[in-house]
Design an enzyme around this catalytic site. Structure first.
Site, PDB file in Angstrom:
ATOM      1  CE  LYS A 125     -14.466 -10.379  48.518  1.00  0.00           C
ATOM      2  NZ  LYS A 125     -15.814 -11.179  48.693  1.00  0.00           N
TER       3      LYS A 125
ATOM      4  CB  CYS B  17     -15.245 -17.352  49.796  1.00  0.00           C
ATOM      5  SG  CYS B  17     -14.330 -18.640  50.596  1.00  0.00           S
ATOM      6  CG  ASP B  18     -16.401 -12.660  45.045  1.00  0.00           C
ATOM      7  OD1 ASP B  18     -16.614 -11.625  46.041  1.00  0.00           O
ATOM      8  OD2 ASP B  18     -16.734 -12.536  43.777  1.00  0.00           O
ATOM      9  CB  SER B  19     -20.409 -16.529  44.947  1.00  0.00           C
ATOM     10  OG  SER B  19     -19.932 -17.401  46.045  1.00  0.00           O
TER      11      SER B  19
ATOM     12  N   GLY C  69     -14.905 -18.601  44.130  1.00  0.00           N
ATOM     13  CA  GLY C  69     -13.473 -18.530  44.032  1.00  0.00           C
ATOM     14  C   GLY C  69     -13.098 -18.852  45.648  1.00  0.00           C
TER      15      GLY C  69
END
Length: 224
Positions: free
Chosen positions: A55, A95-97, A132
């Site tokens: 991203k 960001c990624d969850s 992340g």
């Protein structure tokens, strides 16, 4: 906020943007367009880190000097004066969850039925939410990346509570089908770790990553 530094959030998550705003850090939003469904990794922690990096890289590529030159054209770039103020520094945060639960990697539910099934499995149990983070200087390409992980202990919900929660629509918009900064806050008994990780962005981790790139978090503060 440092007038020469812009923070760009490569995410359309309102919760992440609000978290930054509440911490006094204004951010622009540029959605990455990354197709998360085709990305694979060895585990949930690695997957969250890879998605965050993809991203951030996608947005940084659009905002970096080469992209600007391509948009303006060579003649416009050549006509720019050699002297004068440096262009704004652009820091892109991706960001990624994902939730690790019972050997599964869980992102957003596919639909309401999927959210109900997940909650019936999760109630009274625990999982680990991995978020992340990747921060890229769009001008230089320098980057810092890390993953924050928080253990989440879910309340033992009744079927009625699960149905009511899913009906709010909130579980369909978030990784793991829950969050703690909305309706779902009542359904998490406790967490072990940074609450920001569960919301989608760890401010202490962001502070450390900014420091790696030579920027103090307090320089991004803007009052009001």
């Amino acid at each position: 906020m440092d007038d020469m530094t812009r923070l760009v959030l490569a995410s359309q998550s309102p919760a992440r943007l609000q978290l930054l705003k509440s911490a006094g850090i204004p951010a622009e939003v540029v959605v990455s367009g990354v197709d998360e469904s085709v990305v694979q990794a060895d585990g949930p922690e690695a997957l969250s880190g890879i998605l965050a990096r993809l991203k951030a890289e996608a947005v940084a590529a659009r905002l970096g000097p080469e992209a600007v030159a391509a948009r303006l054209g060579p003649e416009a770039v050549a006509a720019r004066p050699d002297s004068g103020p440096e262009p704004d520094r652009v820091l892109v945060l991706g960001c990624d969850s994902v939730l690790a639960f019972d050997g599964q990697i869980l992102g957003k539910p596919t639909d309401a039925d999927d959210a109900v099934r997940r909650w019936r499995a999760m109630r009274g149990r625990s999982g680990v939410l991995h978020t992340g983070h990747c921060l890229i200087d769009a001008r230089t390409g320098d980057s810092a990346a890390a993953v924050a992980s928080t253990k989440v202990h879910f309340a033992d919900l009744t079927d009625t509570e699960i149905a009511a929660y899913v009906a709010t629509g909130e579980p369909l918009r978030v990784a793991g089908a829950f969050t703690i900064d909305g309706f779902g806050g009542a359904f998490v008994d406790r967490i072990e770790g940074d609450p920001g990780t569960v919301i989608g962005l760890s401010l202490p981790l962001l502070r450390r990553m900014l420091s790696e790139l030579g920027t103090e978090l307090i320089s991004l503060w803007r009052a009001g």
